[in-house]
Design a protein around this motif. Structure first.
Motif, PDB file in Angstrom:
ATOM      1  N   SER A  27       0.840  -1.199   0.000  1.00 18.11           N
ATOM      2  CA  SER A  27       0.000   0.000   0.000  1.00 18.11           C
ATOM      3  C   SER A  27       0.875   1.249   0.000  1.00 18.11           C
ATOM      4  O   SER A  27       2.024   1.209   0.455  1.00 18.11           O
ATOM      5  N   PRO A  28       0.355   2.357  -0.491  1.00 18.06           N
ATOM      6  CA  PRO A  28       1.127   3.605  -0.466  1.00 18.06           C
ATOM      7  C   PRO A  28       1.486   4.008   0.963  1.00 18.06           C
ATOM      8  O   PRO A  28       0.766   3.700   1.918  1.00 18.06           O
ATOM      9  N   ILE A  29       2.608   4.706   1.098  1.00 19.91           N
ATOM     10  CA  ILE A  29       3.015   5.213   2.406  1.00 19.91           C
ATOM     11  C   ILE A  29       2.041   6.316   2.818  1.00 19.91           C
ATOM     12  O   ILE A  29       1.775   7.240   2.044  1.00 19.91           O
ATOM     13  N   PRO A  30       1.495   6.245   4.029  1.00 23.61           N
ATOM     14  CA  PRO A  30       0.550   7.290   4.452  1.00 23.61           C
ATOM     15  C   PRO A  30       1.255   8.621   4.684  1.00 23.61           C
ATOM     16  O   PRO A  30       2.484   8.690   4.788  1.00 23.61           O
ATOM     17  N   THR A  31       0.480   9.668   4.758  1.00 25.00           N
ATOM     18  CA  THR A  31       1.012  10.974   5.139  1.00 25.00           C
ATOM     19  C   THR A  31       1.153  10.999   6.656  1.00 25.00           C
ATOM     20  O   THR A  31       0.175  10.807   7.379  1.00 25.00           O
ATOM     21  N   TRP A  32       2.359  11.216   7.126  1.00 24.26           N
ATOM     22  CA  TRP A  32       2.602  11.153   8.562  1.00 24.26           C
ATOM     23  C   TRP A  32       2.140  12.428   9.255  1.00 24.26           C
ATOM     24  O   TRP A  32       2.206  13.515   8.666  1.00 24.26           O
ATOM     25  N   PRO A  33       1.680  12.324  10.488  1.00 25.92           N
ATOM     26  CA  PRO A  33       1.285  13.528  11.234  1.00 25.92           C
ATOM     27  C   PRO A  33       2.453  14.510  11.311  1.00 25.92           C
ATOM     28  O   PRO A  33       3.615  14.105  11.366  1.00 25.92           O
ATOM     29  N   PRO A  34       2.187  15.802  11.309  1.00 26.33           N
ATOM     30  CA  PRO A  34       3.269  16.794  11.319  1.00 26.33           C
ATOM     31  C   PRO A  34       3.949  16.877  12.685  1.00 26.33           C
ATOM     32  O   PRO A  34       3.440  16.388  13.689  1.00 26.33           O
ATOM     33  N   GLY A  35       5.125  17.519  12.670  1.00 25.97           N
ATOM     34  CA  GLY A  35       5.846  17.752  13.923  1.00 25.97           C
ATOM     35  C   GLY A  35       7.286  17.314  13.843  1.00 25.97           C
ATOM     36  O   GLY A  35       7.577  16.191  13.419  1.00 25.97           O
ATOM     37  N   GLY A  36       8.221  18.194  14.215  1.00 22.67           N
ATOM     38  CA  GLY A  36       9.633  17.850  14.255  1.00 22.67           C
ATOM     39  C   GLY A  36      10.205  17.597  12.878  1.00 22.67           C
ATOM     40  O   GLY A  36       9.669  18.012  11.852  1.00 22.67           O
ATOM     41  N   GLY A  37      11.327  16.863  12.851  1.00 20.74           N
ATOM     42  CA  GLY A  37      12.004  16.615  11.585  1.00 20.74           C
ATOM     43  C   GLY A  37      11.703  15.271  10.971  1.00 20.74           C
ATOM     44  O   GLY A  37      12.201  14.955   9.887  1.00 20.74           O
ATOM     45  N   PHE A  38      10.888  14.432  11.644  1.00 23.42           N
ATOM     46  CA  PHE A  38      10.601  13.099  11.119  1.00 23.42           C
ATOM     47  C   PHE A  38       9.818  13.192   9.813  1.00 23.42           C
ATOM     48  O   PHE A  38       8.839  13.931   9.698  1.00 23.42           O
ATOM     49  N   GLY A  39      10.269  12.414   8.811  1.00 26.43           N
ATOM     50  CA  GLY A  39       9.567  12.346   7.544  1.00 26.43           C
ATOM     51  C   GLY A  39       9.727  13.560   6.659  1.00 26.43           C
ATOM     52  O   GLY A  39       9.031  13.684   5.644  1.00 26.43           O
ATOM     53  N   SER A  40      10.666  14.459   6.995  1.00 25.20           N
ATOM     54  CA  SER A  40      10.822  15.693   6.218  1.00 25.20           C
ATOM     55  C   SER A  40      11.672  15.499   4.973  1.00 25.20           C
ATOM     56  O   SER A  40      11.747  16.391   4.130  1.00 25.20           O
ATOM     57  N   GLY A  41      12.358  14.349   4.861  1.00 24.76           N
ATOM     58  CA  GLY A  41      13.161  14.057   3.678  1.00 24.76           C
ATOM     59  C   GLY A  41      14.623  14.400   3.821  1.00 24.76           C
ATOM     60  O   GLY A  41      15.468  13.826   3.125  1.00 24.76           O
ATOM     61  N   ILE A  42      14.967  15.345   4.687  1.00 22.32           N
ATOM     62  CA  ILE A  42      16.351  15.797   4.847  1.00 22.32           C
ATOM     63  C   ILE A  42      16.710  15.796   6.330  1.00 22.32           C
ATOM     64  O   ILE A  42      15.904  16.195   7.175  1.00 22.32           O
ATOM     65  N   ILE A  43      17.934  15.337   6.646  1.00 21.03           N
ATOM     66  CA  ILE A  43      18.430  15.347   8.020  1.00 21.03           C
ATOM     67  C   ILE A  43      19.758  16.096   8.046  1.00 21.03           C
ATOM     68  O   ILE A  43      20.639  15.858   7.211  1.00 21.03           O
ATOM     69  N   ASP A  44      19.900  17.005   8.997  1.00 24.31           N
ATOM     70  CA  ASP A  44      21.119  17.803   9.163  1.00 24.31           C
ATOM     71  C   ASP A  44      22.055  17.083  10.127  1.00 24.31           C
ATOM     72  O   ASP A  44      21.708  16.843  11.287  1.00 24.31           O
ATOM     73  N   LEU A  45      23.247  16.722   9.631  1.00 24.92           N
ATOM     74  CA  LEU A  45      24.237  16.030  10.455  1.00 24.92           C
ATOM     75  C   LEU A  45      25.209  16.996  11.121  1.00 24.92           C
ATOM     76  O   LEU A  45      26.132  16.557  11.801  1.00 24.92           O
ATOM     77  N   GLY A  46      25.004  18.292  10.923  1.00 21.24           N
ATOM     78  CA  GLY A  46      25.911  19.292  11.480  1.00 21.24           C
ATOM     79  C   GLY A  46      26.749  19.914  10.382  1.00 21.24           C
ATOM     80  O   GLY A  46      27.923  19.558  10.222  1.00 21.24           O
ATOM     81  N   GLY A  47      26.162  20.833   9.638  1.00 20.42           N
ATOM     82  CA  GLY A  47      26.846  21.447   8.501  1.00 20.42           C
ATOM     83  C   GLY A  47      26.735  20.644   7.226  1.00 20.42           C
ATOM     84  O   GLY A  47      27.157  21.094   6.157  1.00 20.42           O
ATOM     85  N   LEU A  48      26.193  19.460   7.308  1.00 22.29           N
ATOM     86  CA  LEU A  48      26.014  18.588   6.145  1.00 22.29           C
ATOM     87  C   LEU A  48      24.597  18.032   6.155  1.00 22.29           C
ATOM     88  O   LEU A  48      24.205  17.324   7.083  1.00 22.29           O
ATOM     89  N   GLN A  49      23.834  18.379   5.139  1.00 26.99           N
ATOM     90  CA  GLN A  49      22.502  17.809   4.986  1.00 26.99           C
ATOM     91  C   GLN A  49      22.585  16.550   4.128  1.00 26.99           C
ATOM     92  O   GLN A  49      23.352  16.502   3.163  1.00 26.99           O
ATOM     93  N   VAL A  50      21.796  15.540   4.492  1.00 27.67           N
ATOM     94  CA  VAL A  50      21.750  14.313   3.693  1.00 27.67           C
ATOM     95  C   VAL A  50      20.309  14.008   3.317  1.00 27.67           C
ATOM     96  O   VAL A  50      19.371  14.300   4.067  1.00 27.67           O
ATOM     97  N   PHE A  51      20.158  13.420   2.138  1.00 23.79           N
ATOM     98  CA  PHE A  51      18.857  13.053   1.584  1.00 23.79           C
ATOM     99  C   PHE A  51      18.943  11.594   1.160  1.00 23.79           C
ATOM    100  O   PHE A  51      19.927  11.169   0.545  1.00 23.79           O
ATOM    101  N   GLN A  52      17.927  10.816   1.483  1.00 22.10           N
ATOM    102  CA  GLN A  52      17.910   9.387   1.153  1.00 22.10           C
ATOM    103  C   GLN A  52      17.151   9.186  -0.151  1.00 22.10           C
ATOM    104  O   GLN A  52      15.981   9.557  -0.265  1.00 22.10           O
ATOM    105  N   THR A  53      17.815   8.591  -1.148  1.00 21.59           N
ATOM    106  CA  THR A  53      17.166   8.388  -2.442  1.00 21.59           C
ATOM    107  C   THR A  53      17.173   6.919  -2.841  1.00 21.59           C
ATOM    108  O   THR A  53      18.136   6.194  -2.580  1.00 21.59           O
ATOM    109  N   SER A  54      16.082   6.502  -3.466  1.00 24.28           N
ATOM    110  CA  SER A  54      15.973   5.164  -4.046  1.00 24.28           C
ATOM    111  C   SER A  54      15.810   5.245  -5.554  1.00 24.28           C
ATOM    112  O   SER A  54      15.422   4.267  -6.199  1.00 24.28           O
ATOM    113  N   ASN A  55      16.079   6.403  -6.125  1.00 24.88           N
ATOM    114  CA  ASN A  55      16.042   6.581  -7.577  1.00 24.88           C
ATOM    115  C   ASN A  55      17.426   6.275  -8.139  1.00 24.88           C
ATOM    116  O   ASN A  55      18.417   6.893  -7.738  1.00 24.88           O
TER     117      ASN A  55
END
Length: 654
Positions: A27-55
């Motif tokens: 099934s499609p991934i649901p839309t997660w409830p808002p709040g914080g950085g979870f599910g935002s697509g980008i995580i800041d490791l401290g001066g370096l942003q990372v994005f997870q891709t499966s393309n």
């Protein structure tokens, strides 16, 4: 999970392989409830942003060797967001659907003198398929970036050209944002297994240090090791220098994840000892015993508030069943209707993933059954114990909330499986069909991903783990409690029983020397010698050091024997040939010991022998399994209290 895959033109002309299909959850991934950085697509490791891709775009593939002898395919990330750069290529065996990911990175410090990412200064050719006569689309080349001083490479570049890749193709990371790695799963080699791959192997990478408090981050890349050229590669993983847990899900998001993925756990149709809630167990007569005052056990409060807090496995306290026989029998059978899942939420891989450890409790663990080729041997009370905790763990990406892997607590150590290898089921009240299916083994309740028989031992001989679907099933999302989530800082009230670090069942003691002697006294001639040799081969990890001291015949067992064989001759006819090889157990695999493997024998001939001979052989193996099971359970019981503490409630590090 993957949104896009571009194939090379040659791949469209060959036979379709599993990897040609992109794995997607039912099934499609649901839309997660808002709040914080979870599910935002980008995580800041401290001066370096990372994005997870499966393309991915396919670069090169081979169609032989590796798992299943189907080859492997090598990709580079595609559709990379603006400002982000490739950190390494991705590879996967061809024998399963494409289901992986890699991280891409973006420097946000905007300081050229100390940029978190820099181009390599050169490349080194690690390996090429030019001279190999293998099935491949074209020649392949694997390159290792040469990082600038103060930087480290995170992955390889793969090409189909002998020319070095462009220096702008990939980025290296500043050393303070990197950490050590180690190999994980085998991806490919020229042979059908690692040992036959002629010195060259490809492995997935994982951080060397992993755990809830470790900031190390997996990049999703691979490493190519060419031992034939004596090449030593050094590829790093990332490190989350920020590590403020802002990417972890809040309580509302945790509940949404549970509703989306919570497992359905099926118990065997013949299961007698079902799970219950901890509260039901306490309410129905469970007793707390104190060493030195065993005649005065105390009823346990429904919340466990009168249980000793903290402590150690020193046998000062333990929990046991009710004294009354009828009450004891009823509690042993559990109560499926009251059963509840207990969840421990943990950050993993530098808080880029969330682990949801799903625990269930069974008041009683039933007896074990051994299998000797065509014969099943019930082991009586061997394997029985009070208080059985089992679990599986869901690993969810904090980038997008996708379930990527699950840990099953099989006996003799557990197994992490990619989501593409799991079974899923739609539940009428669930908004998605992404609820995974797990199977609890008969009597032992260990978790497995598929129904059927899993034999714990050598081929044809071992302990049975039987699983199957039945009407006895738990929907862990229907009744659960989040008992621990350290990152929520006080939002979760931990039940008192969670901090009871003692044993959930009494200690059963067996005199292994006496048990072994019982069998030995019934044997004569070659059978007696065979049994003595068999016992002498049992490793210290199974017998326990104190048992070796107890048995006179085993006092000389100090040097490990790598392999041995025993021939049993009866009436001048060769009936059985035992072959045993040493198995080095790990700290989480105390029962994973290979019993003798029956070779060169006819089941028909074996079954035609006298009843006396069959009874002797059955008893011999029954007592051998007693030796193994009893001491495995003793070690497992000792480790159980640590597993149940707040700091340890969860899956092994991975």
């Amino acid at each position: 999970m993957g949104n896009c895959l571009c194939f090379s033109s040659s791949s469209k002309q060959r036979k379709t392989l599993p990897i040609d299909t992109i794995f997607k959850l039912p099934s499609p991934i649901p839309t997660w409830p808002p709040g914080g950085g979870f599910g935002s697509g980008i995580i800041d490791l401290g001066g370096l942003q990372v994005f997870q891709t499966s393309n991915f775009t396919e670069v090169w593939a081979t169609h032989e060797g590796g798992p299943g002898d189907l080859g492997a395919t090598f990709f580079e990330p595609s559709s990379i967001p603006d400002g982000f750069f490739m950190l390494g290529s991705y590879s996967q065996p061809n024998n399963q659907q494409l289901s992986g990911w890699v991280l891409v990175g973006k420097d946000i410090e905007n300081d050229p003198s100390s940029s978190t990412l820099k181009e390599p200064v050169d490349y080194t050719l690690v390996w090429t398929s030019e001279s190999l006569k293998i099935k491949q689309d074209s020649n392949g080349y694997i390159w290792s970036p040469t990082p600038p001083d103060g930087y480290m490479a995170l992955g390889h570049v793969v090409t189909t050209s002998p020319n070095k890749p462009s220096l702008t193709k990939i980025r290296c990371v500043r050393s303070d944002l990197a950490d050590q790695t180690e190999t994980s799963n085998w991806i490919w080699g020229q042979g059908s297994d690692q040992s036959s791959s002629k010195g060259f192997n490809v492995y997935s990478l994982q951080p060397s240090k992993r755990g809830t408090n470790e900031p190390t981050v997996s990049v999703g890349t691979f490493i190519a090791q060419n031992n034939a050229y004596n090449t030593s590669l050094s590829l790093a993983c990332l490190k989350n220098n920020k590590f403020d847990l802002s990417s972890m899900p809040n309580l509302t998001q945790i509940k949404a994840l549970v509703q989306a993925y919570s497992p359905l756990i099926y118990f065997h149709p013949k299961e007698t000892y079902l799970p219950s809630s901890v509260t039901w167990f306490f309410n129905n007569g469970a007793l707390l015993y104190t060493k030195g005052d065993e005649s005065n056990p105390v009823p346990i409060d429904p919340s466990g508030s009168n249980l000793p807090q903290g402590g150690s496995t020193d046998d000062a306290y333990w929990i046991d069943l009710p004294i009354d026989d009828n009450a004891k029998e009823r509690v042993m059978r559990g109560d499926l209707q009251s059963s509840e899942a207990y969840l421990h939420i943990k950050p993993m891989l530098g808080a880029t993933f969330t682990d949801i450890a799903v625990w269930i409790f069974c008041p009683f663990n039933g007896p074990a059954t051994a299998k000797l080729e065509l014969i099943d041997i019930p082991l009586g009370k061997i394997g029985e114990h009070v208080g059985d905790w089992e679990h599986l763990t869901l690993r969810v990406s904090n980038f997008n909330g996708v379930l990527y892997s699950v840990y099953f607590s099989e006996h003799s150590g557990g197994t992490w499986l990619d989501s593409s290898l799991l079974e899923f089921q739609q539940v009428s009240k669930s908004p998605t069909g992404n609820k995974l299916v797990a199977y609890a083994s008969l009597n032992g309740h260990a978790m497995f991903p598929k129904p059927g028989l899993v034999l714990q031992g050598a081929t044809g001989i071992g302990l049975r783990n039987d699983t199957a679907k039945s009407d006895n099933v738990i929907d862990t999302g229907a009744r659960y409690s989040v008992v621990s989530a350290e990152h929520l800082q006080g939002e979760i009230v931990e039940p008192p029983w969670l901090n009871y670090d003692r044993k959930w069942g009494p200690k059963f003691a067996y005199n292994i020397g006496v048990e072994a002697k019982k069998v030995e006294n019934k044997l004569k001639g070659d059978l007696k010698s065979a049994f003595e040799s068999l016992v002498n081969l049992l490793p210290n990890e199974v017998l326990g050091e104190e048992v070796v001291e107890e048995i006179e015949e085993l006092k000389d067992f100090r040097s490990r024997i790598a392999s041995s064989s025993i021939e049993v001759i009866l009436n001048e006819r060769r009936l059985l040939r035992f072959s045993m090889e040493e198995h080095r157990t790990s700290s989480s695999s105390l029962l994973n010991f290979k019993m003798p493997n029956l070779l060169n024998w006819s089941p028909r001939l074996f079954l035609r022998q006298s009843l006396h001979f069959k009874d002797v052989i059955k008893e011999l193996f029954e007592h051998c399994f007693q030796i193994i099971v009893v001491h495995g359970l003793r070690q497992r019981s000792s480790a159980l209290a640590k597993e149940l503490s707040t700091n340890h409630l969860g899956a092994p590090r991975s």
